[in-house]
Design a protein around this motif. Structure first.
Motif, PDB file in Angstrom:
ATOM      1  N   PHE A   1       0.922  -1.362   0.162  1.00  0.00           N
ATOM      2  CA  PHE A   1       0.111   0.374   0.457  1.00  0.00           C
ATOM      3  C   PHE A   1       0.761   1.459  -0.126  1.00  0.00           C
ATOM      4  N   GLN A   2       1.782   1.907   1.279  1.00  0.00           N
ATOM      5  CA  GLN A   2       2.651   2.876   1.674  1.00  0.00           C
ATOM      6  C   GLN A   2       3.357   2.560  -0.374  1.00  0.00           C
ATOM      7  N   ASP A   3       3.739   1.956  -0.768  1.00  0.00           N
ATOM      8  CA  ASP A   3       4.653   2.058  -1.770  1.00  0.00           C
ATOM      9  C   ASP A   3       3.952   2.853  -3.443  1.00  0.00           C
ATOM     10  N   LEU A   4       2.474   3.136  -3.045  1.00  0.00           N
ATOM     11  CA  LEU A   4       1.406   3.248  -4.137  1.00  0.00           C
ATOM     12  C   LEU A   4       2.324   5.055  -4.429  1.00  0.00           C
ATOM     13  N   PHE A   5       2.803   5.111  -2.923  1.00  0.00           N
ATOM     14  CA  PHE A   5       2.826   6.679  -3.240  1.00  0.00           C
ATOM     15  C   PHE A   5       4.591   7.538  -2.955  1.00  0.00           C
ATOM     16  N   TRP A   6       5.252   6.623  -3.555  1.00  0.00           N
ATOM     17  CA  TRP A   6       6.490   7.342  -3.746  1.00  0.00           C
ATOM     18  C   TRP A   6       6.418   8.115  -4.098  1.00  0.00           C
ATOM     19  N   ASP A   7       6.239   8.037  -5.796  1.00  0.00           N
ATOM     20  CA  ASP A   7       6.504   8.908  -6.213  1.00  0.00           C
ATOM     21  C   ASP A   7       5.236  10.423  -6.885  1.00  0.00           C
ATOM     22  N   VAL A   8       4.291  10.130  -5.669  1.00  0.00           N
ATOM     23  CA  VAL A   8       3.610  11.506  -5.255  1.00  0.00           C
ATOM     24  C   VAL A   8       4.488  12.706  -4.208  1.00  0.00           C
ATOM     25  N   HIS A   9       3.954  13.521  -4.665  1.00  0.00           N
ATOM     26  CA  HIS A   9       4.571  14.752  -4.431  1.00  0.00           C
ATOM     27  C   HIS A   9       3.863  15.768  -3.702  1.00  0.00           C
ATOM     28  N   SER A  10       3.023  15.945  -4.254  1.00  0.00           N
ATOM     29  CA  SER A  10       2.081  16.866  -3.705  1.00  0.00           C
ATOM     30  C   SER A  10       0.808  15.661  -2.843  1.00  0.00           C
ATOM     31  N   ARG A  11       0.144  16.842  -1.713  1.00  0.00           N
ATOM     32  CA  ARG A  11      -0.533  16.220  -0.961  1.00  0.00           C
ATOM     33  C   ARG A  11      -2.300  15.608  -1.949  1.00  0.00           C
ATOM     34  N   ARG A  12      -2.788  16.778  -3.177  1.00  0.00           N
ATOM     35  CA  ARG A  12      -3.939  16.731  -3.854  1.00  0.00           C
ATOM     36  C   ARG A  12      -3.368  15.752  -4.624  1.00  0.00           C
ATOM     37  N   GLU A  13      -2.633  15.492  -4.906  1.00  0.00           N
ATOM     38  CA  GLU A  13      -2.318  13.950  -5.404  1.00  0.00           C
ATOM     39  C   GLU A  13      -2.443  12.996  -4.739  1.00  0.00           C
ATOM     40  N   ALA A  14      -1.985  12.755  -3.552  1.00  0.00           N
ATOM     41  CA  ALA A  14      -1.987  11.500  -3.003  1.00  0.00           C
ATOM     42  C   ALA A  14      -2.922  11.372  -2.157  1.00  0.00           C
ATOM     43  N   LEU A  15      -4.175  12.478  -2.248  1.00  0.00           N
ATOM     44  CA  LEU A  15      -5.389  12.178  -2.115  1.00  0.00           C
ATOM     45  C   LEU A  15      -6.455  12.383  -2.712  1.00  0.00           C
ATOM     46  N   ALA A  16      -5.989  11.919  -3.849  1.00  0.00           N
ATOM     47  CA  ALA A  16      -6.860  11.751  -4.925  1.00  0.00           C
ATOM     48  C   ALA A  16      -6.732  10.078  -5.266  1.00  0.00           C
TER      49      ALA A  16
END
Lengths: 247, 171
Positions: free
Chosen positions: A195-210
């Motif tokens: 699960f956590q790896d899904l977010f490794w290259d996400v750099h903005s909060r908006r994108e993480a939330l989406a």
């Protein structure tokens, strides 16, 4: 009379009755029905708010007791004809049930003593643990709930909060787009991704939330499943195979 | 073909590996001898193990033949590091006791004795393999009949239902 014991402690109305009979030190074959009925009703009245699975059974017994009590108050007719069946004691049927139940209760404690190895018993070769596990498929047992997913996301959010940058809004991040992205990226079960790896290259909060909202939507649609390989283990997510409906 | 003495040893070897009872037909197929001969050799093996120098016995049940310890040594087995079985609830034990003595028995019959509904408990017992469905009773509604299983014998350390204390018939 002050009862410390809760109704839930009893296996049913017969169990409660046996408890009262023992407590009053009376003979099961000569129950002082008025006393026992009053105590039974008082007990039930105290416990009525409790959300009891067996409340209806307890109430049925209360009705039976009241009915017996009232019949006991009526004068008994003398048995005129010897051949005719002697008039039945109103308590007769209940006593039979109580005696039978008490017997099984004793047998149950005998079984418990055997299970615990407190009585002479035999032991068989133990079935290896790996054979027993076949009964419950692990992935079904450890399905991750939405609330656990949210918790995991919150933890991630806290942890990565420093990493997230706050760029000027560059157009909306579309949840629909993220759904399409996830359907592309995620492996098909039984392969899965942490699960956590899904977010490794996400750099903005908006994108993480989406991305997280997209994941939740897919879980809700049962196109993605979130599972744990072991209790408190890490959460992994993967696509539900097409032809296979989720368990 | 093996000698009779070797056949006996072979049966002993097979029984040793088994956690669950083995059917006599399966045994006779494995040995390549008739069911009749297998039964005879098994009887010999049983009486040999019954002698006092053994802590193990060979027992026969409906499910077949299996090895288990002798009851007189239960304390010593307990003293070793046995994996502890999960305890059953009072509701489960009462329900099991009724099934064990009344089998084959229907759910309404169990409920009449316990005075509460037992559907959930009964399903749990079936899931854990302690109780099994065994056909339907020929009465209106054709309710399912329930019996105890070999797993029941295992958990409670008995070799047959006759090992349970007698129930007084009069009550």
């Amino acid at each position: 009379m002050d009862y410390q014991v809760r109704l839930e402690a009893f296996e049913g109305p017969l169990d409660l009755l046996l408890h009262l009979i023992e407590k009053n030190k009376v003979d099961i074959y000569d129950i002082p029905i008025a006393v026992i009925t009053d105590q039974y009703l008082a007990f039930i009245a105290d416990s009525v708010e409790a959300d009891l699975e067996n409340l209806a059974d307890f109430l049925l017994m209360a009705a039976t007791l009241v009915s017996i009590k009232s019949r006991m108050l009526l004068p008994r007719r003398k048995v005129v004809d010897e051949d005719e069946e002697a008039e039945e004691d109103p308590r007769e049927q209940l006593v039979q049930r109580l005696a039978l139940y008490r017997q099984y209760k004793e047998l149950a404690s005998h079984l418990a003593a055997r299970e615990e190895g407190e009585e002479p018993r035999v032991y068989y070769r133990e079935i290896p643990a790996d054979e027993q596990e076949e009964v419950v498929p692990v992935e079904v047992k450890l399905e991750v709930s939405i609330s656990e997913l949210v918790k995991a996301f919150q933890a991630l959010w806290q942890e990565k909060t420093d990493e997230f940058s706050y760029p000027l809004p560059q157009g909306d991040v579309d949840v629909g787009e993220k759904i399409a992205e996830l359907l592309q990226r995620l492996p098909v079960l039984p392969d899965a991704m942490v699960f956590q790896d899904l977010f490794w290259d996400v750099h903005s909060r908006r994108e993480a939330l989406a991305l997280f909202l997209a994941l939740l939507e897919l879980v809700r649609q049962r196109r993605v499943r979130a599972v744990q390989e072991e209790q408190f283990g890490c959460i992994v997510v993967g696509l539900q195979p097409e032809d296979d409906s989720p368990a | 073909m093996l000698l009779r003495q070797e056949l006996k040893a072979a049966i002993e070897a097979v029984l040793f590996t088994r956690a669950e009872p083995i059917d006599i037909e399966e045994l006779s197929r494995a040995l390549g001898v008739s069911v009749q001969d297998t039964r005879e050799i098994l009887q010999e093996l049983i009486s040999e193990y019954n002698r006092s120098e053994h802590g193990i016995q060979v027992v026969e049940s409906d499910a077949g033949y299996t090895m288990c310890t002798k009851p007189e040594y239960f304390r010593y087995v307990n003293n070793t590091n046995r994996s502890v079985t999960r305890r059953l609830s009072q509701a489960a034990l009462e329900t099991l006791a009724i099934v064990a003595y009344q089998q084959p028995v229907t759910r309404p019959e169990i409920e009449a004795i316990r005075g509460v509904r037992v559907e959930g408990v009964l399903n749990m017992l079936v899931d854990r393999g302690l109780v099994a469905e065994a056909g339907r009773k020929d009465v209106p509604g054709r309710p399912l009949l329930y019996v105890t299983t070999a797993e029941f014998l295992r958990i409670f350390g008995i070799t047959s239902l006759d090992d349970l204390p007698r129930k007084d018939e009069e009550a």
